[in-house]
Design a protein around this motif. Structure first.
Motif, PDB file in Angstrom:
ATOM      1  N   GLN A 146       0.638  -1.160  -0.137  1.00 48.40           N
ATOM      2  CA  GLN A 146      -0.061   0.016  -0.202  1.00 48.40           C
ATOM      3  C   GLN A 146       1.013   1.168   0.167  1.00 48.40           C
ATOM      4  O   GLN A 146       0.542   2.227  -0.848  1.00 48.40           O
ATOM      5  CB  GLN A 146      -0.935  -0.035   1.165  1.00 48.40           C
ATOM      6  CG  GLN A 146      -1.663   1.270   1.449  1.00 48.40           C
ATOM      7  CD  GLN A 146      -2.726   1.238   0.252  1.00 48.40           C
ATOM      8  OE1 GLN A 146      -3.483   0.618  -0.166  1.00 48.40           O
ATOM      9  NE2 GLN A 146      -2.558   2.667  -0.502  1.00 48.40           N
ATOM     10  N   LYS A 180      -9.009   4.942   3.498  1.00 45.33           N
ATOM     11  CA  LYS A 180      -9.351   3.531   3.010  1.00 45.33           C
ATOM     12  C   LYS A 180      -9.408   2.548   4.174  1.00 45.33           C
ATOM     13  O   LYS A 180     -10.087   1.698   4.349  1.00 45.33           O
ATOM     14  CB  LYS A 180      -7.951   3.096   2.127  1.00 45.33           C
ATOM     15  CG  LYS A 180      -7.880   1.723   1.762  1.00 45.33           C
ATOM     16  CD  LYS A 180      -6.894   1.511   0.822  1.00 45.33           C
ATOM     17  CE  LYS A 180      -6.454  -0.116   0.542  1.00 45.33           C
ATOM     18  NZ  LYS A 180      -5.669  -0.788   1.731  1.00 45.33           N
ATOM     19  N   LEU A 184     -12.608   0.099   5.054  1.00 40.46           N
ATOM     20  CA  LEU A 184     -12.372  -0.998   5.081  1.00 40.46           C
ATOM     21  C   LEU A 184     -12.857  -1.672   6.466  1.00 40.46           C
ATOM     22  O   LEU A 184     -13.509  -2.706   6.794  1.00 40.46           O
ATOM     23  CB  LEU A 184     -10.952  -1.636   4.937  1.00 40.46           C
ATOM     24  CG  LEU A 184     -10.569  -1.316   3.665  1.00 40.46           C
ATOM     25  CD1 LEU A 184      -9.171  -1.808   3.122  1.00 40.46           C
ATOM     26  CD2 LEU A 184     -11.552  -2.132   2.636  1.00 40.46           C
ATOM     27  N   ILE A 201      -9.779  -9.403   2.828  1.00 36.95           N
ATOM     28  CA  ILE A 201     -10.432  -8.218   2.269  1.00 36.95           C
ATOM     29  C   ILE A 201      -9.496  -7.120   2.116  1.00 36.95           C
ATOM     30  O   ILE A 201      -9.480  -6.378   1.024  1.00 36.95           O
ATOM     31  CB  ILE A 201     -11.994  -7.681   3.136  1.00 36.95           C
ATOM     32  CG1 ILE A 201     -12.812  -8.765   3.211  1.00 36.95           C
ATOM     33  CG2 ILE A 201     -12.194  -6.489   2.482  1.00 36.95           C
ATOM     34  CD1 ILE A 201     -14.195  -8.628   3.870  1.00 36.95           C
ATOM     35  N   LYS A 202      -8.782  -6.926   3.163  1.00 38.09           N
ATOM     36  CA  LYS A 202      -7.673  -6.030   2.905  1.00 38.09           C
ATOM     37  C   LYS A 202      -6.674  -6.185   1.811  1.00 38.09           C
ATOM     38  O   LYS A 202      -6.234  -5.308   1.016  1.00 38.09           O
ATOM     39  CB  LYS A 202      -6.889  -5.645   4.350  1.00 38.09           C
ATOM     40  CG  LYS A 202      -7.844  -5.144   5.531  1.00 38.09           C
ATOM     41  CD  LYS A 202      -7.032  -4.941   6.469  1.00 38.09           C
ATOM     42  CE  LYS A 202      -7.944  -4.501   7.824  1.00 38.09           C
ATOM     43  NZ  LYS A 202      -7.215  -4.236   9.036  1.00 38.09           N
ATOM     44  N   THR A 204      -7.016  -7.894  -0.661  1.00 36.34           N
ATOM     45  CA  THR A 204      -7.820  -8.137  -2.130  1.00 36.34           C
ATOM     46  C   THR A 204      -7.950  -6.486  -2.532  1.00 36.34           C
ATOM     47  O   THR A 204      -7.886  -6.020  -3.628  1.00 36.34           O
ATOM     48  CB  THR A 204      -9.139  -8.688  -2.019  1.00 36.34           C
ATOM     49  OG1 THR A 204      -9.041 -10.107  -1.672  1.00 36.34           O
ATOM     50  CG2 THR A 204      -9.824  -8.700  -3.499  1.00 36.34           C
ATOM     51  N   THR A 205      -8.263  -5.546  -1.655  1.00 38.01           N
ATOM     52  CA  THR A 205      -8.527  -4.208  -1.844  1.00 38.01           C
ATOM     53  C   THR A 205      -7.518  -3.698  -2.480  1.00 38.01           C
ATOM     54  O   THR A 205      -7.459  -2.746  -3.263  1.00 38.01           O
ATOM     55  CB  THR A 205      -9.192  -3.563  -0.882  1.00 38.01           C
ATOM     56  OG1 THR A 205     -10.446  -4.128  -0.356  1.00 38.01           O
ATOM     57  CG2 THR A 205      -9.779  -2.188  -0.893  1.00 38.01           C
ATOM     58  N   THR A 206      -6.190  -3.970  -1.569  1.00 39.23           N
ATOM     59  CA  THR A 206      -4.851  -3.319  -1.971  1.00 39.23           C
ATOM     60  C   THR A 206      -4.519  -3.882  -3.316  1.00 39.23           C
ATOM     61  O   THR A 206      -3.919  -3.198  -4.244  1.00 39.23           O
ATOM     62  CB  THR A 206      -3.941  -3.594  -0.703  1.00 39.23           C
ATOM     63  OG1 THR A 206      -4.433  -3.252   0.307  1.00 39.23           O
ATOM     64  CG2 THR A 206      -2.750  -3.268  -1.303  1.00 39.23           C
ATOM     65  N   TYR A 209      -6.574  -1.973  -5.793  1.00 42.82           N
ATOM     66  CA  TYR A 209      -5.979  -0.494  -5.861  1.00 42.82           C
ATOM     67  C   TYR A 209      -4.711  -0.317  -6.459  1.00 42.82           C
ATOM     68  O   TYR A 209      -4.498   0.501  -7.258  1.00 42.82           O
ATOM     69  CB  TYR A 209      -5.804  -0.175  -4.338  1.00 42.82           C
ATOM     70  CG  TYR A 209      -5.935   1.306  -3.934  1.00 42.82           C
ATOM     71  CD1 TYR A 209      -4.766   1.928  -3.751  1.00 42.82           C
ATOM     72  CD2 TYR A 209      -7.124   1.780  -3.805  1.00 42.82           C
ATOM     73  CE1 TYR A 209      -4.806   3.289  -3.350  1.00 42.82           C
ATOM     74  CE2 TYR A 209      -7.040   3.373  -3.764  1.00 42.82           C
ATOM     75  CZ  TYR A 209      -5.945   4.044  -3.291  1.00 42.82           C
ATOM     76  OH  TYR A 209      -5.823   5.281  -3.086  1.00 42.82           O
TER      77      TYR A 209
END
Length: 227
Positions: A146, A180, A184, A201-202, A204-206, A209
Motif C-alpha cells: 500500500q 481506506k 475497510l 478483504i484488505k 484484495t482491496t490493496t 487498488y
C-alpha cells in the motif's frame, strides 16, 4: 518455543521488506540512506499528526477506536502522510521507479519498526501461541504494498505532464488512500467478518487498488519512457 514463535514473526514481518529492497534494484542505486531519510521524515510526520490530534481533537483521541467521527478526523489528519511522501520524493534523484520504491519502502519500514517491533517483542514471546501476531505480520506486508502504491500516486500527482482526466483519477485515489483503512474497518465490522476474512478483504482491496495505479503508471511510462 516462545523464541521460535517470535523468530518466525520477525522473519515474516521483515524478510519481505529486505527482499523487496534487494531485488527491486535499489541496492544498485545506493538508496539505503535515502530510505533512512524517508523513515526520518515519516517519524516527523507522525509526531506532527499526534500534535494536531492532541491539540484540535482532544475529546476524540482517547476513544478513536469506538467513535466513527473520531476515526474520520484521524483519517483526515492522515492526509499529512501524503505531504510527507511528497517531501520524501522531492529529495530523491533518479528515475520514477527508483523514486517511488525508495520512498515507499523507507516509509513502510519506518512504520513497521515503530508500530510492530515492540508489539512482537512483548506479545509474540508470551507463553501462549496467538494467531493475532501472525495476522499483524501479514497485515504489515499488505501495508508495504500500500505504501509503495501511495508513493507512486503522489509521484504521479506531482508531475506536470499528466493529463487532466488522469490527474483527477489520481487525486481521487489519493483522497481515498487516507480513508481506506476507515472504510475497510467499517465494512469488516458491518459484515461481521472474522480476522482472517478481514485480512483477505484488505489484501484484495490493496491488490485492486494497486492494479489501477499500475495501469496509470504504465500508461504514462509508455508515453514518455520513464522506466
Amino acid at each position: 518455543m516462545t523464541l521460535y514463535h517470535f523468530g518466525n514473526c520477525m522473519a515474516l514481518i521483515y524478510f519481505p521488506y529486505y527482499l523487496t529492497y534487494k531485488h527491486s534494484g535499489l541496492s544498485e542505486y545506493g538508496a539505503f540512506w535515502k530510505c533512512i531519510q524517508a523513515g526520518l521524515i515519516y517519524m516527523v510526520t507522525q509526531l506532527a499528526k499526534m500534535l494536531v490530534l492532541a491539540t484540535f481533537f482532544p475529546d476524540n483521541v482517547s476513544d478513536l477506536g469506538n467513535d466513527t467521527i473520531g476515526e474520520f478526523l484521524k483519517s483526515t489528519v492522515d492526509l499529512a502522510d501524503l505531504a510527507g511522501l511528497y517531501l520524501v520524493l522531492s529529495g530523491i534523484p533518479g528515475k520514477g521507479h527508483s523514486k517511488v520504491l525508495t520512498a515507499g519502502i523507507g516509509w513502510a519500514a519506518a512504520e513497521v519498526v515503530l508500530s510492530r517491533t515492540v508489539l512482537l517483542w512483548v506479545g509474540a514471546r508470551g507463553a501462549e501461541f496467538d494467531w493475532i501476531y501472525i495476522q499483524k505480520c501479514l497485515e504489515s506486508n499488505i501495508l508495504l504494498v500500500q505504501h509503495i502504491i501511495t508513493a507512486t500516486l503522489v509521484w504521479l500527482w506531482s508531475r506536470h505532464d499528466l493529463k487532466q482526466n488522469i490527474r483527477s483519477a489520481v487525486s481521487i485515489l489519493l483522497l481515498l488512500t487516507s480513508y481506506k483503512s476507515l472504510l475497510l474497518d467499517l465494512l469488516i465490522s458491518f459484515i461481521g467478518a472474522s480476522m482472517w476474512m478481514g485480512l483477505l478483504i484488505k489484501a484484495t482491496t490493496t491488490l485492486i487498488y494497486g492494479m489501477f495505479t499500475l495501469v496509470i503508471y504504465a500508461g504514462l511510462a509508455q508515453i514518455i519512457g520513464i522506466f
